[in-house]
Design an enzyme around this catalytic site. Structure first.
Site, PDB file in Angstrom:
ATOM      1  N   LYS A   1       0.857  -1.187   0.000  1.00  0.00           N
ATOM      2  CA  LYS A   1       0.000   0.000   0.000  1.00  0.00           C
ATOM      3  C   LYS A   1       0.892   1.236   0.000  1.00  0.00           C
ATOM      4  O   LYS A   1       1.845   1.331   0.756  1.00  0.00           O
ATOM      5  CB  LYS A   1      -0.911   0.007   1.231  1.00  0.00           C
ATOM      6  CG  LYS A   1      -2.107   0.976   1.169  1.00  0.00           C
ATOM      7  CD  LYS A   1      -1.806   2.387   1.678  1.00  0.00           C
ATOM      8  CE  LYS A   1      -1.475   2.460   3.161  1.00  0.00           C
ATOM      9  NZ  LYS A   1      -2.635   2.367   4.040  1.00  0.00           N
TER      10      LYS A   1
ATOM     11  N   MET B   1      -3.551   7.282  17.043  1.00  0.00           N
ATOM     12  CA  MET B   1      -3.647   6.955  15.631  1.00  0.00           C
ATOM     13  C   MET B   1      -2.819   7.876  14.745  1.00  0.00           C
ATOM     14  O   MET B   1      -2.666   7.614  13.551  1.00  0.00           O
ATOM     15  CB  MET B   1      -5.110   7.005  15.187  1.00  0.00           C
ATOM     16  CG  MET B   1      -6.083   6.228  16.078  1.00  0.00           C
ATOM     17  SD  MET B   1      -5.642   4.492  16.319  1.00  0.00           S
ATOM     18  CE  MET B   1      -5.885   3.859  14.665  1.00  0.00           C
TER      19      MET B   1
END
Length: 319
Positions: free
Chosen positions: A74, A229
């Site tokens: 990715k 995150m």
């Protein structure tokens, strides 16, 4: 390149952003995250690479992955000037290999799906580590990703109140208003109030080591779970390092967390437990009601690989 379903050797499947955005949802993303984190326990997990474009402000990462049957990478980009062109700052593209000949078999544009994927890792950590009765969520950050995380976490815990914290109070108020319009009890607050009330804290910002931590360590209540995150590259930091000695710390990949995650700023010797080991019952998660738990998410390619394969299955395509 036109979308095609030609999967003969050397053929190439292209799935456009609009199509993957239609296919993805919270349930699919969470199940893919569960499969990916379970696979980290006995499989190979490759670390991510974070680099920059010709302009150092433009960042991109490469997240490679391989399972027993599939492999891919990715490429996630962050181009901060994209809003001038009417485009989001973030985008992601997943490349899947033809395992027989080593050529690219599929290209999936997964900008929106990547937001679901990141939020799913957050939700999985909350599901495994937060108190079962957690009802108040504080989200630090008002950017594109924050709302995805609010929705994902609300699926795994009985979230009744959402507290929004942003460096720009007006943006926090706008986000709270948007969440409220969607039926949530959401309020813009400052960091002190958020920490005083929250059962779960999610930090999803671009904060760096050049600025103070988002909140002091001593503001965090016993029993709080924190999902970090935002710190997914060297130079980023959201937490006060003084929090780590008070917390039980979990991550997606320990060596990566120490190199480019939030744990890069943790005191040397801080124990790190892979979340996959908690998921599969090989390690303990929350041990007591008053535990402070921290999940450091810097992102691994297995998440992207399993999500991409799930999207293809939803299309009726098998590589």
């Amino acid at each position: 390149m036109l979308p095609t379903t030609d999967l003969t050797p050397g053929g190439l499947l292209h799935v456009a952003e609009e199509r993957t955005a239609e296919l993805v949802d919270e349930e699919l993303a969470l199940e893919a995250a569960r499969a990916a984190f379970a696979a980290t326990v006995d499989g190979t997990v490759f670390p991510s690479v974070s680099v920059h474009g010709s302009d150092p402000r433009n960042r991109f990462s490469l997240k490679p992955a391989a399972s027993a049957t599939h492999a891919g990478v990715k490429i996630g980009s962050h181009w901060p000037d994209n809003p001038r062109h009417g485009l989001p700052c973030h985008h992601s593209t997943l490349l899947l290999f033809d395992q027989t000949i080593g050529r690219i078999a599929a290209v999936l544009e997964v900008g929106t799906a990547n937001a679901y994927r990141t939020a799913a890792a957050d939700a999985l950590a909350v599901d495994l580590l937060a108190r079962p009765d957690a009802g108040t969520l504080a989200v630090f950050g008002t950017g594109h990703q924050a709302a995805y995380d609010v929705r994902a976490v609300s699926r795994v815990r009985p979230i009744r109140h959402v507290l929004v914290v942003g460096r720009d109070r007006s943006r926090a108020e706008r986000m709270a208003a948007t969440l409220a319009a969607g039926g949530r009890d959401a309020t813009a607050v400052d960091a002190d109030e958020a920490c005083a009330r929250a059962d779960v804290i999610v930090t999803v910002t671009n904060a760096t080591t050049d600025s103070p931590p988002l909140f002091p360590a001593d503001r965090v209540r016993p029993g709080t779970h924190i999902s970090c995150m935002g710190a997914d590259a060297p130079g980023k930091r959201e937490l006060d390092p003084a929090l780590f000695p008070r917390a039980r710390v979990f991550c997606d990949l320990p060596e990566q967390a120490r190199g480019m995650g939030e744990c890069r700023n943790a005191p040397e010797g801080t124990p790190l437990t892979p979340l996959g080991e908690v998921l599969t019952g090989r390690a303990e998660g929350r041990a007591g009601h008053d535990d402070i738990t921290v999940f450091d998410s810097s992102g691994i390619g297995l998440q992207d690989l399993y999500l991409g394969l799930a999207l293809l299955r939803r299309m009726g395509v098998t590589l």
